[in-house]
Design a protein around this motif. Structure first.
Motif, short mmCIF file in Angstrom:
data_model
loop_
_atom_site.label_atom_id
_atom_site.label_comp_id
_atom_site.label_asym_id
_atom_site.label_seq_id
_atom_site.Cartn_x
_atom_site.Cartn_y
_atom_site.Cartn_z
N GLY A 69 14.09 -2.88 1.34
CA GLY A 69 14.82 -1.65 2.10
C GLY A 69 16.18 -1.63 1.65
N VAL A 70 16.44 -2.26 0.22
CA VAL A 70 17.80 -2.08 -0.17
C VAL A 70 17.94 -1.26 -1.48
N PRO A 71 18.80 -0.64 -1.69
CA PRO A 71 19.13 0.47 -2.64
C PRO A 71 19.28 -0.48 -3.69
N ALA A 72 18.51 0.02 -4.91
CA ALA A 72 18.38 -0.74 -6.18
C ALA A 72 18.94 0.30 -7.20
N LEU A 73 19.86 -0.23 -8.29
CA LEU A 73 20.02 0.60 -9.46
C LEU A 73 19.67 -0.23 -10.58
N ILE A 74 18.71 0.47 -11.62
CA ILE A 74 17.92 -0.14 -12.51
C ILE A 74 19.14 0.11 -13.71
N LEU A 75 19.41 -0.67 -14.64
CA LEU A 75 20.24 -0.69 -15.90
C LEU A 75 19.04 -0.67 -17.04
N ALA A 76 18.54 0.44 -17.47
CA ALA A 76 17.33 0.62 -18.29
C ALA A 76 17.79 0.07 -19.70
N GLY A 102 0.86 -1.23 0.35
CA GLY A 102 0.05 0.07 0.01
C GLY A 102 0.79 1.21 -0.05
N SER A 103 0.64 2.13 0.86
CA SER A 103 1.11 3.44 0.90
C SER A 103 2.70 3.13 1.54
N ASP A 104 2.82 2.11 2.49
CA ASP A 104 4.03 1.63 3.19
C ASP A 104 5.10 1.44 1.97
N LEU A 105 6.12 2.00 2.14
CA LEU A 105 7.48 1.61 1.45
C LEU A 105 8.68 1.74 2.24
N PRO A 106 9.71 0.89 2.45
CA PRO A 106 10.72 1.06 3.49
C PRO A 106 11.85 2.01 3.01
N LYS A 107 12.02 2.95 3.78
CA LYS A 107 13.32 3.86 3.47
C LYS A 107 14.62 2.89 3.15
N PRO A 108 15.16 3.18 2.29
CA PRO A 108 16.56 2.15 1.90
C PRO A 108 17.52 2.37 2.84
N LYS A 109 18.40 1.32 3.08
CA LYS A 109 19.31 1.57 4.09
C LYS A 109 20.55 2.49 3.32
N PRO A 110 21.53 2.98 4.14
CA PRO A 110 22.23 3.63 3.88
C PRO A 110 23.34 2.75 2.90
N LEU A 111 23.77 3.51 1.59
CA LEU A 111 24.76 2.82 1.04
C LEU A 111 26.19 3.02 1.29
N ALA A 148 23.75 8.28 -7.01
CA ALA A 148 22.42 8.13 -7.25
C ALA A 148 21.43 8.60 -5.65
N ASP A 149 20.43 9.02 -5.88
CA ASP A 149 19.54 9.32 -4.88
C ASP A 149 18.32 8.27 -4.54
N PHE A 150 18.84 7.17 -3.76
CA PHE A 150 17.89 6.09 -3.76
C PHE A 150 16.64 6.29 -2.75
N ALA A 151 16.68 7.58 -1.98
CA ALA A 151 15.65 7.93 -1.30
C ALA A 151 14.48 8.30 -1.75
N ARG A 152 14.72 8.90 -3.00
CA ARG A 152 13.74 9.54 -4.00
C ARG A 152 12.33 8.94 -4.09
N VAL A 153 12.71 7.50 -4.13
CA VAL A 153 11.43 6.53 -4.49
C VAL A 153 10.21 6.68 -3.28
N THR A 154 10.70 7.06 -2.07
CA THR A 154 9.83 7.32 -1.26
C THR A 154 9.12 8.33 -1.15
N ALA A 155 9.71 9.61 -1.82
CA ALA A 155 9.14 10.83 -1.61
C ALA A 155 7.84 11.14 -1.82
N HIS A 156 7.34 10.41 -3.11
CA HIS A 156 6.07 10.69 -3.57
C HIS A 156 5.35 9.42 -3.92
N HIS A 157 5.77 8.36 -3.11
CA HIS A 157 5.23 7.02 -3.20
C HIS A 157 3.51 7.14 -2.87
#
Length: 434
Positions: free
Chosen positions: A301-308, A180-189, A343-352
């Protein structure tokens, strides 16, 4: 008892063994499918007595009989799709179109997308434009709007004559709304050579993707490869090598039981969401070109980098503000570690939460009952309680780690895999060489 019709090979919550799942390809060729199917199922199961019905298990060629049964017994039809607007999925789309025209229950197409490699291709049109137009039109007869993955699919549907926020709306991928509206904050990289890393990819990825991942594996050698395709999972479980057809295969990518990654027992695949997230939660970083492999990391809660590698991945990453890089543009000496550190991994939670509210609005406007009527955070959902009682298939690991009894259980998978490859050879070459 409420029945929810689902467009999936097996209904959520059904217990199947590893051998059954891989023999009959119950994951729909890619385990990433279980991520968005599970999310949609969790959202729509409003009580523990509800049951999910697989549309594939009911379809036996007689669509009229199927539709009558669905209209009589089911409350709604959930259609969680991925990149369904593509050439080799059109036959399924045509069946769906015929079925939708016969149904009277509410329907919801969630997260459908176009498979495109570039804008020129997207704007030029496809041989399947007519079928897509017919499908969307049929879906709109049974729903208020269609939910699409992102801006690229929106652009495609506009070219076909449909209007945004009238005929369709962008909801992203339902897999992102698993909680739902919950999304864990990514752990520090904090990356180093000792970091515990997960890698996802596929042989069809571009050379730029393979090269970048190979460099990342040298930078951070304590990595696990996470396979998703049914061919990879069958190879690991049953021991049948994947035909490479002369293509050069990077060492990090296991294509046969003797691959370096498998000899070190450093590959593990998943057939359900709980085992996937449980494995991910103590890792430090995830990267690769498979969108749902990295969505799993985000939920853990793991930082993830997508290679598009194409637009279908990029549009989801863009909508959900996931961290993404284009391997074709970063250069031949780019470092995965440096790319991650920028990368800014925290931004995924900002507008989730805002994106999730839009998803809930989409369900509401389509008349789909869901668990989020009183708020977006549901910790103990009916689906969770039912799932806790299911005997889930364990992770798929290297065949070398299996017991003799487990290897015997894998025999049907071995036979199915050999038959699959033999049929592909016959289809391509016919009887030549006999």
């Amino acid at each position: 008892m409420k029945k929810i019709l689902f467009w999936s090979i097996i209904p959520p919550l059904n217990a199947h063994s590893t051998a059954e799942i891989l023999t009959d390809n119950l994951i729909g060729s890619n385990s990433g499918n279980v991520m968005f199917q599970t999310s949609a199922a969790r959202a729509t199961m409003v009580d523990e007595e509800s049951e999910f019905v697989s549309a594939f298990s009911w379809i036996r060629g007689d669509l009229d009989a199927f539709a009558r049964r669905a209209n009589e017994e089911c409350s709604c039809f959930m259609i969680p799709l991925a990149n369904a607007f593509r050439g080799n999925y059109i036959s399924h789309l045509e069946v769906l179109t015929q079925l939708l025209k016969k149904l009277t229950i509410p329907c919801a197409v969630t997260g459908v997308g176009i498979q495109a490699s570039g804008f020129e291709e997207l704007d030029a049109g496809y041989a399947f434009d007519r079928q897509v137009r017919a499908f969307v039109s049929a879906a709109l007869e049974r729903s208020a709007m269609v939910g699409v993955r992102g801006a690229m699919t929106a652009r495609y549907l506009k070219r076909l004559g449909f209007s945004e926020e009238r005929h369709f709306t962008i909801i992203g991928c339902p897999s992102m709304y698993l909680r739902g509206s919950d999304l864990p904050k990514p752990k520090p990289l904090r990356l180093s050579r000792e970091s515990r890393v997960c890698v996802n990819s596929k042989i069809a990825a571009s050379q730029a993707v393979h090269s970048l991942i190979a460099r990342g594996c040298r930078e951070m050698p304590d990595y696990w490869y996470i396979p998703q395709t049914v061919e990879e999972l069958r190879m690991m479980y049953a021991g049948v090598p994947i035909p490479t057809l002369g293509r050069r295969v990077p060492d990090y990518l296991p294509m046969n039981p003797r691959s370096p990654v498998l000899r070190r027992n450093r590959a593990v695949g998943f057939l359900n969401v709980p085992t996937w997230l449980d494995f991910m939660k103590d890792k430090d970083f995830s990267y690769g070109c498979n969108i749902h492999g990295n969505v799993a990391a985000v939920h853990a809660g793991v930082p993830a980098l997508i290679l598009a590698r194409d637009l279908r991945v990029a549009e989801i990453a863009e909508y959900h503000e996931l961290c993404v890089v284009d391997p074709e543009r970063v250069g031949q000496t780019a470092s995965v570690r440096e790319l991650a550190e920028r990368a800014d991994f925290a931004r995924v939670t900002a507008h989730h939460a805002r994106r999730f509210e839009h998803f809930v609005d989409f369900l509401n406007v389509n008349g789909i009952e869901h668990i989020y009527a009183h708020g977006g955070s549901v910790q103990d959902a009916p689906f969770d309680r039912r799932l806790a009682r299911v005997n889930l298939a364990p992770p798929v690991t290297a065949r070398s780690s299996m017991t003799l009894a487990q290897r015997r259980e894998a025999l049907p998978v071995y036979r199915a895999t050999v038959k699959h490859y033999w049929n592909k050879v016959k289809k391509k070459y016919g009887n030549r060489g006999r």
